[in-house]
Design an enzyme around this catalytic site. Structure first.
Site, PDB file in Angstrom:
ATOM      1  N   HIS A  40      -2.054  -5.389   1.453  1.00 16.59           N
ATOM      2  CA  HIS A  40      -3.332  -6.064   1.186  1.00 16.59           C
ATOM      3  C   HIS A  40      -3.029  -7.505   0.827  1.00 16.59           C
ATOM      4  O   HIS A  40      -2.026  -7.781   0.160  1.00 16.59           O
ATOM      5  CB  HIS A  40      -4.071  -5.415   0.002  1.00 16.59           C
ATOM      6  CG  HIS A  40      -5.206  -6.262  -0.484  1.00 16.59           C
ATOM      7  ND1 HIS A  40      -6.441  -6.237   0.119  1.00 16.59           N
ATOM      8  CD2 HIS A  40      -5.269  -7.232  -1.445  1.00 16.59           C
ATOM      9  CE1 HIS A  40      -7.224  -7.144  -0.469  1.00 16.59           C
ATOM     10  NE2 HIS A  40      -6.537  -7.753  -1.421  1.00 16.59           N
ATOM     11  N   ARG A  49      -1.778 -14.256   4.350  1.00 11.43           N
ATOM     12  CA  ARG A  49      -2.521 -13.609   5.444  1.00 11.43           C
ATOM     13  C   ARG A  49      -1.772 -13.771   6.766  1.00 11.43           C
ATOM     14  O   ARG A  49      -1.772 -12.891   7.608  1.00 11.43           O
ATOM     15  CB  ARG A  49      -3.932 -14.202   5.559  1.00 11.43           C
ATOM     16  CG  ARG A  49      -4.853 -13.943   4.377  1.00 11.43           C
ATOM     17  CD  ARG A  49      -5.324 -12.531   4.223  1.00 11.43           C
ATOM     18  NE  ARG A  49      -6.002 -11.985   5.366  1.00 11.43           N
ATOM     19  CZ  ARG A  49      -6.762 -10.881   5.316  1.00 11.43           C
ATOM     20  NH1 ARG A  49      -6.947 -10.232   4.170  1.00 11.43           N
ATOM     21  NH2 ARG A  49      -7.312 -10.403   6.395  1.00 11.43           N
ATOM     22  N   LYS A  95       0.833  -1.200   0.000  1.00 10.06           N
ATOM     23  CA  LYS A  95       0.000   0.000   0.000  1.00 10.06           C
ATOM     24  C   LYS A  95       0.878   1.264   0.000  1.00 10.06           C
ATOM     25  O   LYS A  95       2.096   1.193   0.253  1.00 10.06           O
ATOM     26  CB  LYS A  95      -0.926  -0.039   1.217  1.00 10.06           C
ATOM     27  CG  LYS A  95      -1.943  -1.201   1.163  1.00 10.06           C
ATOM     28  CD  LYS A  95      -2.920  -1.140   2.336  1.00 10.06           C
ATOM     29  CE  LYS A  95      -3.943  -2.253   2.258  1.00 10.06           C
ATOM     30  NZ  LYS A  95      -4.992  -2.141   3.311  1.00 10.06           N
ATOM     31  N   GLU A 101      -9.577 -10.672  -7.611  1.00 10.00           N
ATOM     32  CA  GLU A 101      -8.639  -9.555  -7.452  1.00 10.00           C
ATOM     33  C   GLU A 101      -7.486  -9.631  -8.459  1.00 10.00           C
ATOM     34  O   GLU A 101      -7.039  -8.608  -8.970  1.00 10.00           O
ATOM     35  CB  GLU A 101      -8.103  -9.544  -6.024  1.00 10.00           C
ATOM     36  CG  GLU A 101      -9.180  -9.209  -5.000  1.00 10.00           C
ATOM     37  CD  GLU A 101      -8.704  -9.286  -3.559  1.00 10.00           C
ATOM     38  OE1 GLU A 101      -9.516  -8.996  -2.669  1.00 10.00           O
ATOM     39  OE2 GLU A 101      -7.532  -9.643  -3.312  1.00 10.00           O
ATOM     40  N   TYR A 106     -12.160  -2.106  -3.895  1.00  9.80           N
ATOM     41  CA  TYR A 106     -12.719  -2.279  -2.547  1.00  9.80           C
ATOM     42  C   TYR A 106     -14.251  -2.188  -2.520  1.00  9.80           C
ATOM     43  O   TYR A 106     -14.834  -1.880  -1.476  1.00  9.80           O
ATOM     44  CB  TYR A 106     -12.112  -1.253  -1.590  1.00  9.80           C
ATOM     45  CG  TYR A 106     -10.743  -1.643  -1.054  1.00  9.80           C
ATOM     46  CD1 TYR A 106     -10.572  -2.798  -0.281  1.00  9.80           C
ATOM     47  CD2 TYR A 106      -9.620  -0.855  -1.300  1.00  9.80           C
ATOM     48  CE1 TYR A 106      -9.330  -3.152   0.224  1.00  9.80           C
ATOM     49  CE2 TYR A 106      -8.365  -1.210  -0.790  1.00  9.80           C
ATOM     50  CZ  TYR A 106      -8.236  -2.359  -0.031  1.00  9.80           C
ATOM     51  OH  TYR A 106      -7.009  -2.715   0.484  1.00  9.80           O
ATOM     52  N   ASN A 133      -2.343   0.159   6.813  1.00  9.16           N
ATOM     53  CA  ASN A 133      -1.786  -1.089   7.341  1.00  9.16           C
ATOM     54  C   ASN A 133      -0.900  -1.840   6.341  1.00  9.16           C
ATOM     55  O   ASN A 133      -0.803  -3.059   6.367  1.00  9.16           O
ATOM     56  CB  ASN A 133      -2.903  -1.960   7.931  1.00  9.16           C
ATOM     57  CG  ASN A 133      -3.936  -2.319   6.901  1.00  9.16           C
ATOM     58  OD1 ASN A 133      -3.802  -1.946   5.729  1.00  9.16           O
ATOM     59  ND2 ASN A 133      -4.959  -3.048   7.303  1.00  9.16           N
ATOM     60  N   THR A 180      -5.680  -7.311  10.588  1.00 12.39           N
ATOM     61  CA  THR A 180      -5.992  -6.018   9.963  1.00 12.39           C
ATOM     62  C   THR A 180      -5.527  -4.852  10.838  1.00 12.39           C
ATOM     63  O   THR A 180      -4.917  -3.900  10.354  1.00 12.39           O
ATOM     64  CB  THR A 180      -7.521  -5.906   9.745  1.00 12.39           C
ATOM     65  OG1 THR A 180      -7.958  -7.049   9.011  1.00 12.39           O
ATOM     66  CG2 THR A 180      -7.879  -4.635   8.998  1.00 12.39           C
TER      67      THR A 180
HETATM   68  P1  ADP Z   1      -7.955  -6.850   5.478  1.00 10.50           P
HETATM   69  O1  ADP Z   1      -7.131  -5.876   4.645  1.00 10.50           O
HETATM   70  O2  ADP Z   1      -7.176  -7.367   6.656  1.00 10.50           O
HETATM   71  O3  ADP Z   1      -8.562  -7.950   4.653  1.00 10.50           O
HETATM   72  P2  ADP Z   1     -10.609  -5.651   5.561  1.00 10.50           P
HETATM   73  O4  ADP Z   1     -10.881  -6.362   4.287  1.00 10.50           O
HETATM   74  O5  ADP Z   1     -11.582  -5.824   6.682  1.00 10.50           O
HETATM   75  O6  ADP Z   1      -9.149  -5.998   6.125  1.00 10.50           O
HETATM   76  O7  ADP Z   1     -10.521  -4.087   5.287  1.00 10.50           O
HETATM   77  C1  ADP Z   1      -9.910  -3.596   4.111  1.00 10.50           C
HETATM   78  C2  ADP Z   1      -9.014  -2.433   4.474  1.00 10.50           C
HETATM   79  O8  ADP Z   1      -9.817  -1.358   4.964  1.00 10.50           O
HETATM   80  C3  ADP Z   1      -8.028  -2.687   5.622  1.00 10.50           C
HETATM   81  O9  ADP Z   1      -6.866  -3.369   5.217  1.00 10.50           O
HETATM   82  C4  ADP Z   1      -7.732  -1.274   6.084  1.00 10.50           C
HETATM   83  O10 ADP Z   1      -6.831  -0.603   5.207  1.00 10.50           O
HETATM   84  C5  ADP Z   1      -9.100  -0.628   5.956  1.00 10.50           C
HETATM   85  N1  ADP Z   1      -9.848  -0.705   7.225  1.00 10.50           N
HETATM   86  C6  ADP Z   1     -10.417  -1.804   7.772  1.00 10.50           C
HETATM   87  N2  ADP Z   1     -11.013  -1.526   8.943  1.00 10.50           N
HETATM   88  C7  ADP Z   1     -10.815  -0.192   9.142  1.00 10.50           C
HETATM   89  C8  ADP Z   1     -11.194   0.731  10.186  1.00 10.50           C
HETATM   90  N3  ADP Z   1     -11.877   0.323  11.251  1.00 10.50           N
HETATM   91  N4  ADP Z   1     -10.820   2.022  10.048  1.00 10.50           N
HETATM   92  C9  ADP Z   1     -10.113   2.460   8.976  1.00 10.50           C
HETATM   93  N5  ADP Z   1      -9.735   1.644   7.960  1.00 10.50           N
HETATM   94  C10 ADP Z   1     -10.078   0.345   8.037  1.00 10.50           C
HETATM   95 MG    MG Z   2      -9.969  -7.831   3.132  1.00  8.97          MG
END
Ligand code: ADP
Ligand code: MG
Length: 142
Positions: free
Chosen positions: A116, A86, A10, A127, A50, A113, A92
């Site tokens: 992805h 993962r 990212k 994806e 997304y 974070n 996350t």
């Molecule tokens: P992951 O990337 O671990 O699969 P998710 O699919 O739940 O997580 O969410 C997609 C992305 O959205 C996350 O990687 C993060 O960048 C963002 N995100 C998720 N939850 C939050 C939150 N509570 N506040 C801000 N950004 C968030």
């Molecule tokens: Mg996800």
């Protein structure tokens, strides 16, 4: 079983010169990079990628972030690549990520974070095809 998964470094990773360190982790864990491209996503591309999170309160912030500066998009291949990636990434929210994971080591917040990773083989297929043509994905020799 040999699988493919989509990984994105990212904007916060690329901005902080973490590309090499993170790719090194994948290679150490026997994930092979079979496609890779650095590119700057448009807001619209980020929104499409997304789309499943459209109703979430953080959707706007997430799409702004993902289109803020360039990302590196990769297809990783290996045994159980989806779950393995993962695991290497961590949870996350970096605050609850396991020690040694990419998010624990490098992420500043739940939004920014660092990486992805596809969450299932079905998501991985969707994806990967969102970003890559099949002809631009290499088969790993071993
Ligand atoms: P992951 O990337 O671990 O699969 P998710 O699919 O739940 O997580 O969410 C997609 C992305 O959205 C996350 O990687 C993060 O960048 C963002 N995100 C998720 N939850 C939050 C939150 N509570 N506040 C801000 N950004 C968030
Ligand atoms: Mg996800």
């Amino acid at each position: 079983m040999k699988e493919q998964t989509l990984s994105i470094l990212k904007p916060d990773a690329v901005e902080r010169n973490l590309i090499g360190k993170i790719i090194g982790r994948f290679e150490e864990e026997n994930l092979k990079i079979v496609a890779m491209e650095q590119r700057w996503l448009s807001r619209r591309e980020a929104e499409g990628f997304y789309a499943e999170h459209k109703a979430r309160p953080f959707f706007g912030e997430l799409c702004d972030f993902m289109s803020r500066s360039p990302v590196v998009i990769m297809v990783l291949e290996g045994d159980d690549a989806v779950a393995k990636n993962r695991k290497i990434m961590g949870a996350t929210n970096p605050a609850s990520a396991d020690p040694g994971t990419i998010r624990k080591l490098f992420s500043k917040s739940v939004g920014e974070n660092t990486v992805h990773g596809s969450d299932s083989p079905q998501s991985a297929a969707r994806e990967i095809s969102y970003f890559f043509q099949g002809t631009n994905i290499f088969c790993s020799a071993k």
